[in-house]
Design an enzyme around this catalytic site. Structure first.
Site: not given
Length: 652
Positions: A25-26
């Protein structure tokens, strides 16, 4: 950062053929492993590119940081040969792994059912404990006998406190039917039927049956006992499963024009007949046999049995199997006229106190200020009944505090077993657990508390400080890993420092401290210092003039580098990467120049909530280590977007 080397080191630490699936993810790598115990955790902790790790929902997550995680991920998949996957794919793989373990599957099932109703049970349990104080004789006379007002207060408390246990089938019917995929209100309805006042109370069934006075319904030649199920657990779980299956069957086979009318009726009437005729009586016998069996085991083994349970209670917590205990404890307490109460709760209290004391000893002997701070708060939490911060944050990392606490818990629990200490209500399993204990056993319980606390503290203190060099090396390695993970964290905030620049809020809403966020990546400041905002209008803005260096397709996170050198991560929601961009829009693209106050994107707050996710917005300075201090202008109250919120002081 050398992304290829970081990825290679991670792959080596994970172990050959141990990686099943990988996504990112980020901020972090999300991995599913065959065996997380096979990971060389020390090597992962010492990796300069890793800011921290944790496990949740079957995923082993490694925090790398924005701008680097995607590059490390690409190198890792190339090195290991694992195909790139989405976060949804990872979630599915993790769930399939969990399903392959029937014990973990059963544990999760019970946890999903009981966790939502625990507040009601704990509230009722604590009120029962308070009522015990009013009705217990002190100096030969109970408080209720000294005052009519207190007697009436006790009567009211008894009604309120007993409700969650008397009507437990209603709560369980709702929660279990929902978990099994049915209409929870139908589950509550069948639960109500099981405790109707016209039935013989579940607490009196054995007595009434033995006396030959049980009334029966005569239905087509079937003699069905008019018996209630107050305080029962297993019968309700079985009935809820049947109800959910029948409801879904009728939904699939009844024409939509008649579905709404006839599906609930058919599901309820068939389930109701099966409940009173077959399922209820059979499962009541199973439940009684299980309860009597555990009670017999406790009575037969006494101090030895409780000592063994106390020794292994904390390892059980690690596996999550303790989530299945409420089903047993609730039955023991609801039927304390025959069982005497729960022997599990006192053991849990001893284990939690021991872990807290061991963690406190680490705080005393460690020279690392960060670990000292973590240990101080985690130890208090454990002493009050919440052990996860102490176990996972301190004791398991160093190992020996965890083992010392196990020993102390075993000794203290054996002591409680010797004096037959039992709980008569649920509550907080720690120091405050005394109010849930039978008042006649308060002194033995306090003796157990003292044994657990003192022995765990002393064992940990002397073992860690003087007796075992390997333990000291283990601590040193853990401290080194902590410092490496914190290489991008700021120095402690210093009072009286004037800010060199101030960043505004990126969204409007309720301000809260970053440490209060329900995600360890942010709350433990692994990504850096910052602030959190519970948004009110679903818009997020740039806090500075600079460049948008990171913009994900999922539109839930942005990375910016300001012209002034400040690096900011804006993360919308917790685990919202799983939404794959649903409920999000973006007004910008990666590499674009932005100005302070520019709209970056929008998001649907209610949509995110309805999908089961927390919409809290995090505003984090990812190059925190470049600055002397980063402080929030305020950590409560409300803010408007573009109002000053984060003060930054440059290094001297």
């Amino acid at each position: 950062m050398n992304h290829k080397q970081v990825a290679q080191d991670i792959a080596d630490a994970l172990g050959k053929d141990n990686l099943l699936a990988a996504a990112h993810c980020a901020t972090r790598l999300r991995l599913v492993l065959k065996d997380s115990q096979a990971v060389d955790q020390e090597a992962i902790d010492n990796n300069e590119g890793v800011k921290g790790t944790f496990e949740v929902n079957g995923q082993y997550q490694i925090i790398i940081g924005t701008g680097d995680v995607d590059k490390v991920y690409k190198e890792l998949t190339a090195i290991t040969g694992v195909q790139e996957a989405s976060t949804e794919d990872i979630k599915a793989v993790a769930q399939s792994q969990e399903k392959s373990n029937p014990f973990m599957q059963l544990t999760k099932l019970l946890s999903d059912i009981f966790v939502p109703i625990l507040p009601a049970l704990v509230a009722g349990g604590l009120l029962l404990a308070l009522n015990n104080l009013l009705t217990s004789p002190f100096g030969g006379v109970a408080l209720v006998e000294r005052s009519a007002v207190i007697a009436d207060l006790s009567g009211m408390l008894g009604v309120i406190a007993g409700a969650p246990f008397t009507f437990l089938p209603v709560l369980l019917g709702f929660s279990a039917t929902k978990r099994f995929g049915g209409n929870p209100f139908l589950g509550a309805a069948i639960g109500m039927a099981m405790v109707m006042p016209s039935l013989v109370s579940g607490y009196e069934v054995a007595t009434v049956t033995a006396a030959g006075e049980m009334p029966y319904w005569d239905i087509f030649g079937f003699k069905i006992a008019q018996a209630g199920y107050q305080g029962q657990v297993l019968p309700v779980l079985a009935v809820a499963w049947i109800l959910a299956r029948l409801e879904n069957f009728f939904h699939d086979h009844i024409h939509p024009a008649f579905d709404f009318t006839f599906t609930p009726m058919l599901a309820i009437i068939i389930t109701g007949f099966l409940t009173f005729a077959i399922v209820g009586p059979v499962m009541r016998n199973v439940s009684d046999a299980l309860t009597y069996g555990l009670t017999w085991l406790y009575e037969a083994t006494g101090a030895l049995g409780m000592g063994i349970l106390g020794l292994f209670y904390s390892p059980i917590v690690i596996t999550g199997l303790h989530q299945s205990f409420p089903a047993v404890e609730t039955t023991l307490i609801a039927n304390q006229a025959t069982t005497g109460g729960s022997f599990i709760f006192p053991v849990a209290s001893m284990a939690n106190i021991a872990q807290g004391a061991a963690c406190l000893a680490v705080m005393v002997i460690t020279h690392n200020e960060k670990q000292k701070g973590v240990a101080s708060s985690a130890s208090v939490s454990a002493l009050l009944g919440i052990t996860e911060p102490a176990i996972f944050g301190i004791n398991l990392k160093l190992r020996y505090p965890f083992y010392c606490a196990m020993i102390a818990s075993g000794i203290a629990s054996a002591c409680l077993g010797f004096f037959h200490v039992l709980a008569v209500s649920l509550g907080s399993a720690g120091f405050l657990g005394i109010i849930s204990i039978d008042s006649n056993s308060w002194i033995p319980f306090l003796v157990g508390v003292a044994i657990s606390f003192i022995s765990a503290f002393l064992l940990t203190f002397f073992y860690g400080k003087y007796s075992n060099k390997e333990a000291e090396k283990s601590e040193a390695a853990a401290l080194q890993a902590e410092e490496a993970a914190a290489s991008k964290s700021s120095q402690a905030d210093r009072s009286g420092i004037e800010a060199d620049l101030v960043l505004p809020a990126v969204a409007s809403g309720q301000v809260k401290a970053l440490k209060a966020v329900d995600d360890p990546v942010f709350s433990q400041e692994m990504m850096g210092k910052g602030i959190a905002i519970l948004p009110s209008d679903g818009k997020v803005y740039s806090p500075l003039d600079g460049t948008l260096t990171v913009a994900y397709d999922t539109k839930h996170a942005y990375g910016l580098t300001g012209d002034n050198g400040v690096e900011v991560l804006i993360h919308i929601g917790i685990d919202t990467v799983n939404l794959q961009g649903q409920y999000f829009t973006s007004q910008v693209s990666q590499g674009q120049a932005v100005k302070r106050g520019d709209l970056l994107g929008t998001f649907d707050i209610e949509g995110i909530k309805s999908a089961g996710y927390d919409p809290t917005v995090m505003e984090i300075i990812t190059n925190t280590g470049d600055y002397q201090a980063i402080t929030a202008v305020r950590e409560s109250g409300t803010t408007l977007a573009n109002e000053d919120l984060l003060a930054i002081s440059k290094s001297s």
